[in-house]
Design an enzyme around this catalytic site. Sequence first.
Site, PDB file in Angstrom:
ATOM      1  N   TYR A 130      36.618  52.593  12.900  1.00 45.80           N
ATOM      2  CA  TYR A 130      35.717  51.265  13.132  1.00 45.80           C
ATOM      3  C   TYR A 130      36.477  50.068  12.466  1.00 45.80           C
ATOM      4  O   TYR A 130      36.660  50.310  12.050  1.00 45.80           O
ATOM      5  CB  TYR A 130      34.227  51.563  13.925  1.00 45.80           C
ATOM      6  CG  TYR A 130      33.563  51.480  12.725  1.00 45.80           C
ATOM      7  CD1 TYR A 130      34.268  51.723  10.910  1.00 45.80           C
ATOM      8  CD2 TYR A 130      32.180  52.212  12.283  1.00 45.80           C
ATOM      9  CE1 TYR A 130      33.598  51.455  10.391  1.00 45.80           C
ATOM     10  CE2 TYR A 130      31.189  52.345  11.339  1.00 45.80           C
ATOM     11  CZ  TYR A 130      32.006  51.489   9.967  1.00 45.80           C
ATOM     12  OH  TYR A 130      31.345  52.367   9.497  1.00 45.80           O
ATOM     13  N   GLU A 131      36.507  49.059  13.571  1.00 50.16           N
ATOM     14  CA  GLU A 131      36.589  47.488  12.751  1.00 50.16           C
ATOM     15  C   GLU A 131      38.596  47.750  13.569  1.00 50.16           C
ATOM     16  O   GLU A 131      39.263  47.286  12.214  1.00 50.16           O
ATOM     17  CB  GLU A 131      36.331  47.318  11.424  1.00 50.16           C
ATOM     18  CG  GLU A 131      34.849  47.248  11.393  1.00 50.16           C
ATOM     19  CD  GLU A 131      34.154  46.578  12.229  1.00 50.16           C
ATOM     20  OE1 GLU A 131      34.803  45.285  12.943  1.00 50.16           O
ATOM     21  OE2 GLU A 131      32.875  47.231  12.766  1.00 50.16           O
ATOM     22  N   GLY A 132      38.835  48.460  13.778  1.00 48.96           N
ATOM     23  CA  GLY A 132      40.628  48.700  14.204  1.00 48.96           C
ATOM     24  C   GLY A 132      41.144  49.855  13.627  1.00 48.96           C
ATOM     25  O   GLY A 132      40.299  50.626  12.207  1.00 48.96           O
ATOM     26  N   GLN A 188      45.562  49.095  11.303  1.00 52.25           N
ATOM     27  CA  GLN A 188      45.406  47.972  10.042  1.00 52.25           C
ATOM     28  C   GLN A 188      47.097  48.390   9.836  1.00 52.25           C
ATOM     29  O   GLN A 188      47.262  46.670   9.006  1.00 52.25           O
ATOM     30  CB  GLN A 188      44.239  48.784   9.425  1.00 52.25           C
ATOM     31  CG  GLN A 188      43.245  49.147   9.563  1.00 52.25           C
ATOM     32  CD  GLN A 188      42.208  47.194   9.648  1.00 52.25           C
ATOM     33  OE1 GLN A 188      42.719  46.624   9.680  1.00 52.25           O
ATOM     34  NE2 GLN A 188      41.581  47.900  10.860  1.00 52.25           N
TER      35      GLN A 188
END
Length: 578
Positions: free
Chosen positions: A438-440, A445
């Site tokens: 999650y969050e990319g 990243q």
Amino acid sequence: MDYRPRPEDLRFLQQDVLGLGASLQALPPFGDVDADLMTQVLEQAGRFVGEVIAPLNRAGDETGCHFDPQDGSVRTPPGFAKAYAAFVDAGWPALSAAPEDGGQGLPAVLEASLYEWLSAANHGFTMAPGLLHGAYECLRAHGDDALRARHLADIASGRSLATMCLTEAQAGSDLGLVRTRAVPQADGSLRIAGEKIFISGGEHDLTDNIVHLVLVRLPDAPPGPKGLSLALVPKRLPDGTRNAVHCARIEEKMGLHGSPTCVMRFDDATGWRVGAPGQGLGAMFVMMNSARLHVALQGIGLLDAAWQKADAYAHERRQMRAPVRPASRGDGDAADLIVEHPAMRRILDTQRAWIDGARLLAYRTAQQLDAARHATDPGQRARAARWCGFVTPILKAACTRQAFDGASDCLQVFGGHGYIREWGIEQVLRDARITMIYEGTNEIQAIDLLVRKVLPDAGAAFAACMLELRDELDASRDDEADAQRRMAQLRYLATSVAMAAQADPQLPYEVADDFLRVAMLTLMAWAWARIERAAPPGDTRWQAPARAFRRWVLPEFELRAGMVKRACEQVQQAGLKP
């Protein structure tokens, strides 16, 4: 065993190594924040996390959250609501919020420390307040006066919790495919219809109101990400009535059982636009960037939780005879402690090397976040923002990967006992796995770092960031000179990829993960050089992980750098063929 925060470790890294007391006092909002105040906050935070939050971890995992399909309500595990009320009453959600919004106005590094410990102690519980700071920053930066007056203080205090509603069934990381519609109304509000999935804390019994920040598409908006706007959709409307936003179900997950992951349905719900039309991603990225640092801290905290369990077990359990027995040990003793076996010491010291080095980098990043916001010198603000832009994706990817890999290694210390629930190490492994997604995702990243940030100027800005780090080191010390050499190699590697990418545009996407890993190991070399300079001579607390870093962690630098170099060479060789 429950997780135990250790304020003395954080105090050493933040004060003795980074000297944060003096650097933070130089920023206008923190003139009164000295080392004693920071120590006091750390000690109180450690006590609260250890006594109130950590004991709920196992029950939260085993009981999980309960969804009632009759009314769409969600009940969190026993004790969570009471603990969250105590969390709010103690003022912890407002730690770094501005005083004018009801916050305490403390530095970001103290909030980072708190959330690292919370994640280590009870990751499921921490998912609920984990987005508060990002939602606060997003609304403060992009909300209009009416929205800020209505919601900002409640978010800062934690009286309202917040969600980040991006993902849809057909739109995972590709947010340009979002379909949720928002139709403007005569009174300036929006009517919002659509469904979002994977929404952490979309419904629960911790707070009466939940503020949903939702990516939407206005009528006649262009396709793709440029057509997205951001809306604020509260669970309860200003008059107290329930809004038309409902939880359709909660997901049955591999881990994080204490956190409800919801499918949220917006049935012509009432919302208000945050920021300009078509600028939703820009506004949301304020929240996402904050979340990425917090996810890196989750990785660090979870690895520390795994290490604590494994270390405690290794000091209690006896298995076989160690290759070299302590002189005090009699031959009549049938078995030695697990910690006396070199293979197990390697595992334990290696994970602690990752924890300590990554912590130092995360705390420096938190300090740089404050410098980017508050420094009076524009040059300092720009340098701080540059650091955060480069280092945040590195930390998010590397720390979460090590949380999972390291927790798996720590499970190995337990042997067969690690595979059963009794000892709790398998829960850490399950909970840690989601942080890589999650969050990319970690691959996103890595691409963000190399393709979007390093390569556009052929690595010039990235090189400048590395040169600043280089100048903080003393070349007369062997370990610091070694770190400087690796920074030079990393700069050259970025140039090599930039040149090869001209012939093969796919190459950066293929080597991005390896490049990020080289960058993290370079930063870790800097961090451990700084730690070793500050550590008291002969202090085994810091000597053992320092040795493990140089022996078992840092050699990966040559492997990963070699993989990237080989890929670049192959591109060049292909271009030379007739």
